[in-house]
Motif scaffolding. Sequence first.
Motif, short mmCIF file in Angstrom:
data_model
loop_
_atom_site.label_atom_id
_atom_site.label_comp_id
_atom_site.label_asym_id
_atom_site.label_seq_id
_atom_site.Cartn_x
_atom_site.Cartn_y
_atom_site.Cartn_z
N SER A 31 -43.77 47.64 43.65
CA SER A 31 -43.34 46.43 44.65
C SER A 31 -41.85 46.35 44.92
N ILE A 32 -41.29 46.31 43.83
CA ILE A 32 -39.87 46.01 43.88
C ILE A 32 -39.05 47.35 44.59
N GLN A 33 -39.37 48.47 44.45
CA GLN A 33 -38.87 49.62 45.15
C GLN A 33 -38.97 49.35 46.61
N GLY A 34 -40.16 48.79 46.93
CA GLY A 34 -40.48 48.59 48.30
C GLY A 34 -39.87 47.28 49.05
N LEU A 35 -39.09 46.73 48.47
CA LEU A 35 -38.44 45.41 48.93
C LEU A 35 -37.18 45.67 49.49
N ASN A 36 -36.80 45.03 50.45
CA ASN A 36 -35.42 45.29 51.27
C ASN A 36 -34.42 44.46 50.83
N THR A 37 -33.48 44.92 50.09
CA THR A 37 -32.53 44.10 49.46
C THR A 37 -30.93 44.39 50.25
N SER A 38 -31.07 45.30 51.23
CA SER A 38 -29.67 45.62 51.99
C SER A 38 -29.88 45.04 53.51
N HIS A 39 -30.43 43.92 53.75
CA HIS A 39 -30.38 43.59 55.41
C HIS A 39 -29.24 43.90 55.83
N ALA A 40 -29.24 44.36 57.23
CA ALA A 40 -28.02 45.00 57.74
C ALA A 40 -27.61 43.74 58.84
N SER A 41 -28.13 42.45 59.01
CA SER A 41 -27.79 41.56 59.87
C SER A 41 -26.15 41.24 59.83
N PRO A 42 -25.56 41.34 60.73
CA PRO A 42 -24.05 40.80 60.51
C PRO A 42 -23.83 39.37 59.83
N SER A 43 -22.94 39.29 58.90
CA SER A 43 -22.31 38.09 58.27
C SER A 43 -21.39 37.70 58.94
N THR A 44 -20.70 36.65 58.28
CA THR A 44 -19.39 36.24 58.96
C THR A 44 -18.31 37.20 58.63
N TRP A 45 -18.22 37.71 57.12
CA TRP A 45 -17.29 38.63 56.90
C TRP A 45 -17.53 39.99 56.75
#
Length: 462
Positions: free
Chosen positions: A241-255
């Motif tokens: 379950s944990i391996q399948g979770l996305n922890t690196s969303h590529a949406s742009p942040s402020t910095w």
Amino acid sequence: MSEYLHHPASYRDPSGFVFRARGLYYRQVNRSYAADYELLFQSGLYSALTARGWLIPHTEVDAGHVVTGHPDQYKILLPEQLSVISYPGEWSPCQLKDAALLTLQIMHMALDHGMILKDATPLNIQFRGGSPVFIDTLSFERYDPSLPWIAYRQFCECFLFPLYLQHYLATGVHKIMSAWPEGIPASVTARLLPLKSRLRGGVWLHVLLPGKVSHDRLPGNRTLSFNKNKLLHLTGHLRDSIQGLNTSHASPSTWNNYYRETIISSSYLAAKETLFRTLIADIDFRDALDLGANDGYFSKILAERSAGVVAVDSDWQCINNLYQFTRQHPGTGILPLCVDIADPTPATGFNNAERASFTERMPADLVVALALLHHLVLGRNIPLEKVAAYFALLSRDWLLLEFIPLTDIKAVDLVRNKKGVVPAYDAAELEKQFGRHFTIDQRQPITGTERILYRMRKNTAI
């Protein structure tokens, strides 16, 4: 008998405690834990874990070297010393995910050696050389196949549930871990997760079902049966379950694209790097603290000096990216942390004594603050005198500071919509306020800009 100081966070476990003596941290093993401690070695589990770098190694200290005087003393251990301690409220999602997976790997290996983890808190994990390492030697006990995993709920609340929230909401995990340091309850997690999450089997099994079982108790006060196969299936499902979770969303942040797209020019970055390298070339420092590190561009340069570098930024995506770099380059010596310098991690725990504040834990020989000062003063309304005093607390010796004047486009953006008086902010005021704590050693303009790099030495340097 040498004097010792009992660590204020180490009092809950009857198996032993951590203490400080002669400038080092030790761990006492109590007689009540003797059988489990011996099994840890006789089973080969300790050797297997330390060989893989999963468990911090220790040496047993001669009884006459350090004596606590505690009547239950069985062994005194000297663990490998860690230069920096961080807490889950300062981690990026990828750091929490790796800590969770390491905990499950250790759990599986323990079961293979006839032992089990009796707790599963991220406080048992630290980061060393770009990787997580387990630090609690006394967390292992003999496995009883008739009992369930007592730490299952703790693991879910401290690891799995924050990672589910990150997967669906992409808000970072550090604020969740700060708000719920003992773990976020299943009931709260269920309310925060979107409806579409219920299509995921793991959410039903680990978030929703436990709450239902707790309310709909089995008849006759019966308990669910458990055995090793069920336990392995459960922990294997947690891992998948944990391996399948996305922890690196590529949406742009402020910095998170600052040095690639939002700096004033590429020539500015080149000139700044050249000057930066010149200013650090002839000073000595064993460790450095890079405040507002962004993607770690300058942290990596500091690490070239074989110095330990703590790189902090309030943007979790920046820290996530930098952590993934350190994973791929484990020899860099960089520890990335999610910390807002305008609101750094406070002291927490009972009596605010169990976990030290960021300020207490992070002083370094060299503090670096590039393109940060204007955000603190103009963006967060912190007076220059207070910033100077705070940087003096963090620096043992040197400070490298970038000044961005009010005429700079980045400063203009910060004050454009401000009402009232802009805080006192110019080079003369900076030199006056920082001069109370530091001696200005170098004052160099960055070619092609009005920006200035200062190199300062702390007046009370030791």
